[in-house]
Design an enzyme around this catalytic site. Sequence first.
Site, PDB file in Angstrom:
ATOM      1  N   GLU A   1      -0.704  -2.155   5.217  1.00 53.42           N
ATOM      2  CA  GLU A   1       0.229  -2.072   6.343  1.00 53.42           C
ATOM      3  C   GLU A   1       0.153  -0.710   7.005  1.00 53.42           C
ATOM      4  OE1 GLU A   1       3.434  -0.865   8.672  1.00 53.42           O
ATOM      5  OE2 GLU A   1       3.267  -0.096   6.635  1.00 53.42           O
ATOM      6  N   GLU A   2      -0.021   0.339   6.205  1.00 50.22           N
ATOM      7  CA  GLU A   2       0.052   1.697   6.738  1.00 50.22           C
ATOM      8  C   GLU A   2      -1.024   1.985   7.780  1.00 50.22           C
ATOM      9  OE1 GLU A   2       2.361   3.734   6.495  1.00 50.22           O
ATOM     10  OE2 GLU A   2       3.508   3.161   4.722  1.00 50.22           O
TER      11      GLU A   2
ATOM     12  N   ASP B   1       0.798  -1.216   0.000  1.00 51.73           N
ATOM     13  CA  ASP B   1       0.000   0.000   0.000  1.00 51.73           C
ATOM     14  C   ASP B   1       0.834   1.270   0.000  1.00 51.73           C
ATOM     15  OD1 ASP B   1       0.760  -0.856   2.578  1.00 51.73           O
ATOM     16  OD2 ASP B   1      -0.819   0.307   3.543  1.00 51.73           O
TER      17      ASP B   1
ATOM     18  N   ARG C   1      18.265  -7.579  14.422  1.00 50.52           N
ATOM     19  CA  ARG C   1      18.626  -7.872  15.795  1.00 50.52           C
ATOM     20  C   ARG C   1      17.625  -8.859  16.392  1.00 50.52           C
ATOM     21  NH1 ARG C   1      18.733  -4.062  19.930  1.00 50.52           N
ATOM     22  NH2 ARG C   1      17.474  -5.456  21.200  1.00 50.52           N
TER      23      ARG C   1
END
Length: 383
Positions: A135-136, A78, A175
């Site tokens: 996702e936004e 998106d 990480r």
Amino acid sequence: MKPLPALAALASDMTAWRRDIHAHPELSGEESRTAKVVFDALAEMGLSPEGGIGGTGVVAVVQGREPGPSIGLRADMDALPMNDDSGADHVSTKPGVSHACGHDGHTATLLGVARYLAANPPARGRVVLIFQPAEENGLGAKAMIDDGLFDRYPCDEIYAYHNMPLLPFGEAAVRPGATLNGYKIWEIDIQGVGGHGAAPHRTKDPLQAAVRVASEISSIIGRYVDPMEPALFTVGKLQAGASHNVIPHEASLAGTLRATSPEVIEVMWNQLHAICEGVGRMTGCTLTVTEIAGVPPCINAPAQAGIAADACATVLGEDKVLRDLKPYPFTDDFAYMLQHAPGAYMFFGQGGPMVHQTVYDFNDAVLPVASSIFARIVEDRLG
């Protein structure tokens, strides 16, 4: 830097996909054209994609030659509601909509991986290629999961990446543990009694209530949250009134709260409610807090973070991989997928303007690098 030769050879294809998607951006939940581009490309590769998962999500599977684990690779599709001032030849054709976060590049990367794997399937297991909408706004991953993503396409491990302008091109960071904040998007509706600006004693002023809430929010971190904890409150919107001499009858605020610990997020959320209750009693206004969306922190599994870091080192060199970079305060709803399968979220440096700036554009040089790292992860896990 050692991208796989076969993926370096696909750089022009990935760039073409990326720039086409960039020129035709679509907002969260509206990615119908993008999904069709993805679906058609996967079908042309000889895969059998499934569309419409969680709205406009698309999934395809590359089957290995022997049984084995399932590895998920995810890209988001998106765009953002903002102008494209990049000046690129492939500038957005939609005013007010732009791929200013690089999801066009993420999608093109995974299409490149799909083409490579279709021609070079793994020795065993299978690769699940996940093209995620929305996702936004923090809703797409959960929508796909709720629509049966992992019931139909179970994954033993899952990986994703984001381009990172804060890192120079040619570097990567991954990480173990918390790597991105979780967040809640909140709105506060304030109902009062408006009136004349010269007679405020006859009103219940929602603007005063809004200002008090916005000010008091800053006391939560450091008073109720350990100041050493990564935590952040942002007020992004305050709306009230339309005239210089009229006290409005309503006001509203909106913003986000972010932290790397679910427990800290809960403390921040509870204190926001407490502040609104107190301001309501003080001003006589009615304050209603609503959670618009919420995403948990993105937590990398130690083993998969190590696998991802090793793949980055194979492509970029060990000295270009940051394995202990502090968590970023950004958020990605890939966190929901990490609750269903151990995995890792990576950052690949691209330099240039920061994401969410109108002049941002994805760096196409990242495409063969990112796709090669994905391919190395598959090679490591599935042969």
